[in-house]
Motif scaffolding. Structure first.
Motif, PDB file in Angstrom:
ATOM      1  N   HIS A 167       0.855  -1.206   0.000  1.00 33.98           N
ATOM      2  CA  HIS A 167       0.000   0.000   0.000  1.00 33.98           C
ATOM      3  C   HIS A 167       0.881   1.243   0.000  1.00 33.98           C
ATOM      4  O   HIS A 167       1.535   1.561   0.998  1.00 33.98           O
ATOM      5  N   HIS A 209       1.218   5.407  -1.952  1.00 36.56           N
ATOM      6  CA  HIS A 209       0.666   6.444  -2.841  1.00 36.56           C
ATOM      7  C   HIS A 209       1.814   7.076  -3.628  1.00 36.56           C
ATOM      8  O   HIS A 209       2.550   7.917  -3.090  1.00 36.56           O
ATOM      9  N   HIS A 223      -8.709   1.918   1.242  1.00 35.94           N
ATOM     10  CA  HIS A 223      -8.433   2.071   2.678  1.00 35.94           C
ATOM     11  C   HIS A 223      -9.671   1.636   3.449  1.00 35.94           C
ATOM     12  O   HIS A 223     -10.781   1.931   3.028  1.00 35.94           O
ATOM     13  N   HIS A 252      -4.670  -0.540   6.156  1.00 32.88           N
ATOM     14  CA  HIS A 252      -4.890  -0.146   7.563  1.00 32.88           C
ATOM     15  C   HIS A 252      -5.630  -1.186   8.394  1.00 32.88           C
ATOM     16  O   HIS A 252      -5.021  -1.815   9.245  1.00 32.88           O
ATOM     17  N   ASP A 264       2.969   3.258   2.730  1.00 31.15           N
ATOM     18  CA  ASP A 264       1.947   4.306   2.743  1.00 31.15           C
ATOM     19  C   ASP A 264       2.525   5.713   2.758  1.00 31.15           C
ATOM     20  O   ASP A 264       2.048   6.575   3.506  1.00 31.15           O
TER      21      ASP A 264
END
Ligand code: GUN
Ligand code: FE
Length: 439
Positions: free
Chosen positions: A85, A87, A240, A280, A332
């Protein structure tokens, strides 16, 4: 080459007679068999044919071509990391606004940062830096968010493909509860997502994913449409879930007919109907655990992001492992600040110790469990990566820790020290499907 034939017994069921297209990598080999078992084979050869692991052996047959032996001496050889995960569009945002809480941080820093990816030149430059940094940190398998922009998402896909990484990526979707400058209308969000996943379903080892940001920024119409596309194209889903007390509360207000966020996704065909990766998963009541106990589902622990954005809790990693939920580690960024998954391993163990102080029922996580999450378990939805079983891709890192003085350490002690105290300078080689990756 026929004389090799009599020596092949030690290779088990390898049937080929010629060894010319085999390579043998010599070093101290470590990989996860399962969450409780780290395989350690010291001073052994990983035999690789056309980028695929054939076995690990103490000796090579007599006459094995010397030029096909790559001798890494006393170094460690481990599988490449899986960052499940991250971005890409937040690469420039690392370490910014770390005194804010999640929703405030998204509005103040994240949405303006991501909105800049409307500019293709900006996307090329920043995504180029991002992919380089992934490789530098030894992440060879990655599941990443882009932004809402179609062209920028194409650019990211192509860059991952060019590097030969194993990846899921897709165009982000959000049609509500974000500023006007960073918002899509429902219909065009669905249309461009369909174009993206039909054009990019799978190229090389990169696959298109469906990426609703989280329940709060997606109308039910959008979620339902995305779920339909996921089923129609068999596309993986990435989002998420259960991240913060504030987002759980907001989601309940927006979706009063559902008990929790997992149900919102599930009833819209976005949880477990196709491979589903949820970042998460910190606040997991029994209903949510039940939905996630599905081989198609994976929860991603992002310890540094949790600490920085202060979601109000810590993922119950040990409990979820015991409950058989597939777990991985995510950097993340930009709520996490480092792309190092080795650091993610150390943070996972550290956070589980903090959690254990408040919830002694569940023990802390150990190195074997955290390394498993970061490699084999994290890589489970890609094609045979994250371990050195026969038939797996030789996606590997060579770790040279000779800068640390110290003698008589076991290979496992050295692996642990690398995760806690090492950095990318210790990664002296990266292989993907047997090819050297140049940084
Ligand atoms: N929830 C929705 N979007 C985001 C994001 O960009 N980062 C984090 N940490 N949580 C989110
Ligand atoms: Fe995130």
């Amino acid at each position: 080459m026929l004389e090799y034939h009599k020596n092949l017994e030690i290779f088990g069921d390898i049937e080929e007679v010629s060894m010319d297209n085999y390579k043998a990598y010599l070093g101290n080999v470590i990989y996860s068999q399962d969450k409780d078992t780290l395989v350690v084979k010291e001073k052994s050869y990983i035999l690789v044919q056309d980028g695929i692991v054939q076995g690990i052996f103490k000796d090579l047959p007599e006459g094995f071509p010397q030029e096909n032996i790559i001798d890494w001496g006393n170094n460690l050889i481990i599988p490449g990391f899986s960052d499940m995960h991250v971005h890409a569009s937040q690469f420039l945002q690392r370490g910014m606004g770390m005194d804010k809480k999640l929703l405030d941080w998204l509005n103040t820093y994240t949405y303006p940062t991501e909105a800049k990816f409307q500019d293709k030149e900006h996307a090329k430059k920043i995504y180029g830096l991002f992919v380089d940094e992934l490789v530098r940190q030894g992440t060879l398998h990655v599941n990443c968010f882009s932004s809402i922009h179609y062209e920028a998402s194409e650019i990211l896909f192509e860059l991952l493909l060019e590097r030969g990484l194993f990846a899921f990526t897709g165009k982000l979707n959000m049609d509500q509860n974000s500023p006007e400058f960073y918002l899509e209308d429902t219909e065009s969000s669905l249309r461009s997502t369909e174009v993206f996943i039909s054009n990019y379903r799978q190229k090389g080892n990169v696959q298109a994913a469906i990426v609703p940001r989280f329940t709060i920024t997606c109308s039910e119409e959008l979620l339902a449409g995305l779920g339909k596309l996921a089923q129609q194209y068999g596309t993986p889903v990435h989002s998420h879930m259960c991240e913060a007390i504030s987002t759980i509360k907001a989601s309940k207000e927006l979706f009063p007919n559902y008990k929790n966020e997992a149900e919102v996704f599930y009833h819209n065909n976005l949880l477990g109907q196709t491979p589903t990766i949820m970042a998460h998963c910190i606040f997991m009541d029994d209903d949510v655990v039940q939905l996630m106990q599905n081989p198609n589902c994976m929860a991603v622990h992002c310890p540094d992001a949790t600490a920085n954005i202060n979601a109000g809790g810590i993922m119950p990693v040990k409990k979820l492992l015991e409950m058989g939920i597939n777990l991985a580690i995510g950097s993340d960024i930009g709520s996490g600040a480092s792309l190092s998954i080795a650091r993610g391993i150390a943070s996972t163990i550290q956070h589980s110790k903090i959690r254990n102080m408040f919830d002694p029922q569940w023990e802390a996580v150990n190195l074997s469990e955290a390394f498993y999450m970061a490699t084999r378990s994290g890589g489970r939805y890609f094609n045979k990566v994250g371990a050195f079983d026969k038939g797996y891709h030789f996606n590997a890192l060579v770790i040279d820790d000779s800068n640390f003085p110290g003698e008589n350490l076991t290979s496992l002690e050295r692996l642990e020290r690398f995760c806690y105290a090492g950095d990318d300078r210790n990664i002296v080689m990266r292989y993907i499907v047997g090819k050297e990756l140049i940084i």
